[in-house]
Write a protein that holds these residues in place. Sequence first.
Motif, PDB file in Angstrom:
ATOM      1  N   LEU A  21       8.569   3.031  -0.157  1.00  0.00           N
ATOM      2  CA  LEU A  21       9.909   3.879  -0.050  1.00  0.00           C
ATOM      3  C   LEU A  21       9.696   5.272   0.692  1.00  0.00           C
ATOM      4  N   ALA A  22       8.343   5.735   0.309  1.00  0.00           N
ATOM      5  CA  ALA A  22       8.208   7.018   1.025  1.00  0.00           C
ATOM      6  C   ALA A  22       7.856   6.898   2.144  1.00  0.00           C
ATOM      7  N   ALA A  23       7.256   5.728   2.770  1.00  0.00           N
ATOM      8  CA  ALA A  23       6.805   5.414   4.216  1.00  0.00           C
ATOM      9  C   ALA A  23       8.046   5.329   5.079  1.00  0.00           C
ATOM     10  N   MET A  24       9.120   4.491   4.542  1.00  0.00           N
ATOM     11  CA  MET A  24      10.088   4.310   5.252  1.00  0.00           C
ATOM     12  C   MET A  24      10.890   5.454   5.296  1.00  0.00           C
ATOM     13  N   ILE A 229       2.471   8.440   4.685  1.00  0.00           N
ATOM     14  CA  ILE A 229       2.340   8.840   6.062  1.00  0.00           C
ATOM     15  C   ILE A 229       1.412   8.115   6.874  1.00  0.00           C
ATOM     16  N   ALA A 230       0.179   7.729   6.154  1.00  0.00           N
ATOM     17  CA  ALA A 230      -0.918   6.922   7.039  1.00  0.00           C
ATOM     18  C   ALA A 230      -0.246   5.504   7.255  1.00  0.00           C
ATOM     19  N   ALA A 231       0.554   5.076   6.342  1.00  0.00           N
ATOM     20  CA  ALA A 231       1.249   3.634   6.446  1.00  0.00           C
ATOM     21  C   ALA A 231       2.034   3.768   7.670  1.00  0.00           C
ATOM     22  N   MET A 232       2.806   4.656   7.565  1.00  0.00           N
ATOM     23  CA  MET A 232       3.956   4.841   8.661  1.00  0.00           C
ATOM     24  C   MET A 232       3.420   4.799   9.879  1.00  0.00           C
ATOM     25  N   ILE A 233       2.165   5.583  10.008  1.00  0.00           N
ATOM     26  CA  ILE A 233       1.610   5.691  11.394  1.00  0.00           C
ATOM     27  C   ILE A 233       0.980   4.217  11.801  1.00  0.00           C
ATOM     28  N   VAL A 234       0.286   3.536  10.631  1.00  0.00           N
ATOM     29  CA  VAL A 234      -0.210   2.303  11.138  1.00  0.00           C
ATOM     30  C   VAL A 234       0.778   1.332  11.151  1.00  0.00           C
ATOM     31  N   GLY A 235       2.231   1.678  10.868  1.00  0.00           N
ATOM     32  CA  GLY A 235       3.282   0.683  11.081  1.00  0.00           C
ATOM     33  C   GLY A 235       4.020   1.269  12.071  1.00  0.00           C
ATOM     34  N   LYS A 236       3.460   2.160  12.895  1.00  0.00           N
ATOM     35  CA  LYS A 236       4.099   2.525  14.009  1.00  0.00           C
ATOM     36  C   LYS A 236       5.520   3.200  14.140  1.00  0.00           C
ATOM     37  N   CYS A 246       2.286  -0.608   4.175  1.00  0.00           N
ATOM     38  CA  CYS A 246       2.062  -0.388   2.862  1.00  0.00           C
ATOM     39  C   CYS A 246       1.695  -1.597   1.677  1.00  0.00           C
ATOM     40  N   LEU A 247       2.041  -2.764   1.916  1.00  0.00           N
ATOM     41  CA  LEU A 247       1.456  -3.779   1.455  1.00  0.00           C
ATOM     42  C   LEU A 247       0.286  -4.075   1.659  1.00  0.00           C
ATOM     43  N   LEU A 248      -0.502  -4.100   2.938  1.00  0.00           N
ATOM     44  CA  LEU A 248      -1.925  -3.828   3.275  1.00  0.00           C
ATOM     45  C   LEU A 248      -2.633  -2.919   2.271  1.00  0.00           C
ATOM     46  N   PHE A 249      -1.946  -1.718   2.140  1.00  0.00           N
ATOM     47  CA  PHE A 249      -2.866  -0.761   1.501  1.00  0.00           C
ATOM     48  C   PHE A 249      -2.776  -1.029   0.016  1.00  0.00           C
ATOM     49  N   GLY A 250      -1.348  -1.318  -0.376  1.00  0.00           N
ATOM     50  CA  GLY A 250      -1.187  -1.667  -1.887  1.00  0.00           C
ATOM     51  C   GLY A 250      -2.600  -2.668  -2.260  1.00  0.00           C
ATOM     52  N   ALA A 251      -2.516  -3.991  -1.401  1.00  0.00           N
ATOM     53  CA  ALA A 251      -3.433  -4.926  -1.975  1.00  0.00           C
ATOM     54  C   ALA A 251      -4.948  -4.560  -1.895  1.00  0.00           C
ATOM     55  N   THR A 252      -5.315  -3.366  -0.797  1.00  0.00           N
ATOM     56  CA  THR A 252      -6.590  -2.903  -0.875  1.00  0.00           C
ATOM     57  C   THR A 252      -6.831  -2.320  -2.213  1.00  0.00           C
ATOM     58  N   GLU A 253      -5.886  -1.558  -2.424  1.00  0.00           N
ATOM     59  CA  GLU A 253      -5.774  -0.803  -3.975  1.00  0.00           C
ATOM     60  C   GLU A 253      -6.013  -1.610  -5.039  1.00  0.00           C
ATOM     61  N   LEU A 269     -13.474   1.052  -0.911  1.00  0.00           N
ATOM     62  CA  LEU A 269     -12.433   0.801  -0.552  1.00  0.00           C
ATOM     63  C   LEU A 269     -11.279   1.716  -0.466  1.00  0.00           C
ATOM     64  N   GLN A 270     -11.403   2.610  -1.473  1.00  0.00           N
ATOM     65  CA  GLN A 270     -10.478   3.864  -1.433  1.00  0.00           C
ATOM     66  C   GLN A 270     -10.149   4.395   0.050  1.00  0.00           C
ATOM     67  N   ALA A 271     -11.414   4.425   0.652  1.00  0.00           N
ATOM     68  CA  ALA A 271     -11.235   5.088   1.930  1.00  0.00           C
ATOM     69  C   ALA A 271     -10.598   4.065   3.225  1.00  0.00           C
ATOM     70  N   LEU A 272     -10.453   3.013   2.728  1.00  0.00           N
ATOM     71  CA  LEU A 272     -10.215   2.058   3.814  1.00  0.00           C
ATOM     72  C   LEU A 272      -8.953   2.325   4.523  1.00  0.00           C
ATOM     73  N   PRO A 273      -7.476   2.743   3.731  1.00  0.00           N
ATOM     74  CA  PRO A 273      -6.565   3.140   4.473  1.00  0.00           C
ATOM     75  C   PRO A 273      -6.683   4.186   5.428  1.00  0.00           C
ATOM     76  N   TYR A 274      -7.452   5.240   4.993  1.00  0.00           N
ATOM     77  CA  TYR A 274      -7.684   6.335   5.804  1.00  0.00           C
ATOM     78  C   TYR A 274      -8.201   5.971   7.085  1.00  0.00           C
ATOM     79  N   ALA A 275      -9.236   5.260   6.768  1.00  0.00           N
ATOM     80  CA  ALA A 275     -10.275   4.988   8.246  1.00  0.00           C
ATOM     81  C   ALA A 275      -9.339   3.999   9.154  1.00  0.00           C
ATOM     82  N   VAL A 276      -8.432   3.191   8.480  1.00  0.00           N
ATOM     83  CA  VAL A 276      -7.715   2.342   9.321  1.00  0.00           C
ATOM     84  C   VAL A 276      -6.691   3.175  10.040  1.00  0.00           C
ATOM     85  N   THR A 277      -6.052   4.234   9.470  1.00  0.00           N
ATOM     86  CA  THR A 277      -5.170   4.906  10.101  1.00  0.00           C
ATOM     87  C   THR A 277      -5.765   5.847  10.992  1.00  0.00           C
ATOM     88  N   MET A 278      -6.914   6.282  10.961  1.00  0.00           N
ATOM     89  CA  MET A 278      -7.691   6.840  12.015  1.00  0.00           C
ATOM     90  C   MET A 278      -8.034   6.043  13.332  1.00  0.00           C
TER      91      MET A 278
END
Lengths: 303, 360
Positions: A21-24, A229-236, A246-253, A269-278
């Motif tokens: 919701l927030a990323a959209m 915000i990170a997911a929005m960037i990864v989702g271009k 977000c689904l990917l990050f949710g699954a990681t969590e 694993l916590q750091a994964l979404p942030y690393a992916v975004t970078m």
Amino acid sequence: MLDALLLFAAATLRITVPYALAAMGGSFSERGGVVCLALEGIMLNSALAYVLGAWFLHDPWLALLCAVLAGVATAALHALITVTFRADQITSGIGLNLLAAGLTRFVLVTVFHSSSNSPRVAGLPDLAVGPLASLPALGPLFATPLVPLTLALVPLSVWVQHRTPFGLRLRATGEQPAASAALGLSVAGVRVSGVLLCGALTGLAGAWLASEQHSFTDGMTSGRGYIAIAAMIVGKWHPAGSAAACLLFGATEAAQIALQGSGFPSALLQALPYAVTMLALAGFIGHARPPKALGRPYDPEEA
Amino acid sequence: MSSPAPAERGPQPEPPRRTAFPLDALSPLVAVLLALVAGGVLIAAVGQSPFEVYGLLVQQALGTGYGVGQTLFKATPLVFAGLSVALAFRAGLFNVGAEGQMYLGGFAAALVGAYVPLPWPLLLPVALLAAALAGALWGAVPGLLKARFGAHEVINTIMLNFIAFSLVAWAGQSLFVRATVRTSEVRSAAWVSRLDVVLPWLKGSPANLTLLLGVVLALALWLLLFRTRKGYEWRVLGLNPTAAEYAGVRTRVAVVQSFALAGAIAGLGGTSFVLGYKHWFEQDFTAGAGFMGIAVALIGRNHPVGVLVAALFFGALAYGGLVVNRFVPADIVNVLRALIILFAISAHALFTRWAKQRAA
């Protein structure tokens, strides 16, 4: 095995809802050219508004409305500062997050006399979803009103952004505000609408958190706005892409929670979404290119 | 969008006769006043007198030796964070990562102080160096990503904050003292002495000599920025990257260097708590001080001396919140800090726009 998978899917979906919701929401603001780091603060204010609504109005649906209104109001402040005053968008977002953190606790202490949590309030009632409800693990989730709503909002947001005149204007304004203005559009008007829509969607995310937990706790968003915000960037900056990230990050969590105590370094694993975004920002995972005019206030005098 | 050449614009407007007063210089003051008024409304809304609450705040934070010491202690990490953000700003970079840089700096200092077997005169400088290096590393990463890939530093520094928290949480599983979220105690050879040893008047407050390090750094940074070639190049880069490029500044190198230095300064900020106060690293010890560096730089107008003044102000506010808690929730100061940020950027934007309109 199937049970475990279904449970994992349910846990993933549950974590993904507020992110998506927030990323959209963020994509509506940023597609129009306004950086929105305020997702965290909007979500926090909305979560508190939900609890205040449920507590004083005794109606979870009115509480949901309160949450959305609080989200829109916080976003309106962001729009006033960044679009009307043309002040720095990044700093405004960070300032609004700090404001929300302080103000929600101030209200929590004043109204509920506790610096940690509110009393228990009603969550949103379940929907009658017929046979869907009998699905193992996932069934109860589909009956939770905000889950089907979120699932519907993904295609709806894509449609609005990519198939309606408003969406076209929004994206054009985020790329070439001067061209939008030359077409007779109000750049400020388009941008404010994007930011307000962002507030409404992110408000739903806050409502979800409070409704699921049946209470407000201090700092309960705990960085979710930044993950969004990170997911929005990864989702271009695309609503469906953002939701997928977000689904990917949710699954990681969910995996991280499932693996706790198993010897696997799940804290990492916590750091994964942030690393992916970078990596995405640096162009390693497809190139995440922000809207061209993102972050730049539009000054008609200079165009 | 290329703007037309000046000649096509017809006659140039006459320059204003009197040099207009730089209204924008007032924006920090205006922001603080407006925030105090808004905060006063909030205090009145919960049935207290704003004057009494503000009065108590000032009296407790500045009126006693212990209060001044607490204010100085709270101001210390803000000096480092503010200098870090201000330096980056001057080079055209937005460092939202001071929090993570400070966090890792404190962690590195604690590990060196606890585990490296060096004697007294050596351990402290090595621990300080470790803090600076950890921060520099965390600052160099977004610098490199920007220089090499053009990736915007704001998102990267935010991501690096979270990665720093996760890394430390993971490392802490094996390093933290059992059933706590802190490291073992730093050996006394790495302790920084308290200020009340020199100034007994500050009795009992945790203010320590790292504050002096911050002040020295501020002066050094002023020299670097305004009296050296490198500082000049960095400022040109901040004002106009294209001009810097044409003037022969190696902009990519400058981005990495200035960002690494900003990170090192923030990293050193972690030592006030770790080497000067608790003598160990504790989870979440930075408590937002790194983020507040943005407010400090903003109100200090990105000038090292301004940063010192602003850090003192926000330090007094941070301690003052604890003492007014009897009357209003302590979070009133967090609200004030956020309002100051929002009012400051709004005032800056509006004042500069008006100044431009008046000049035109």
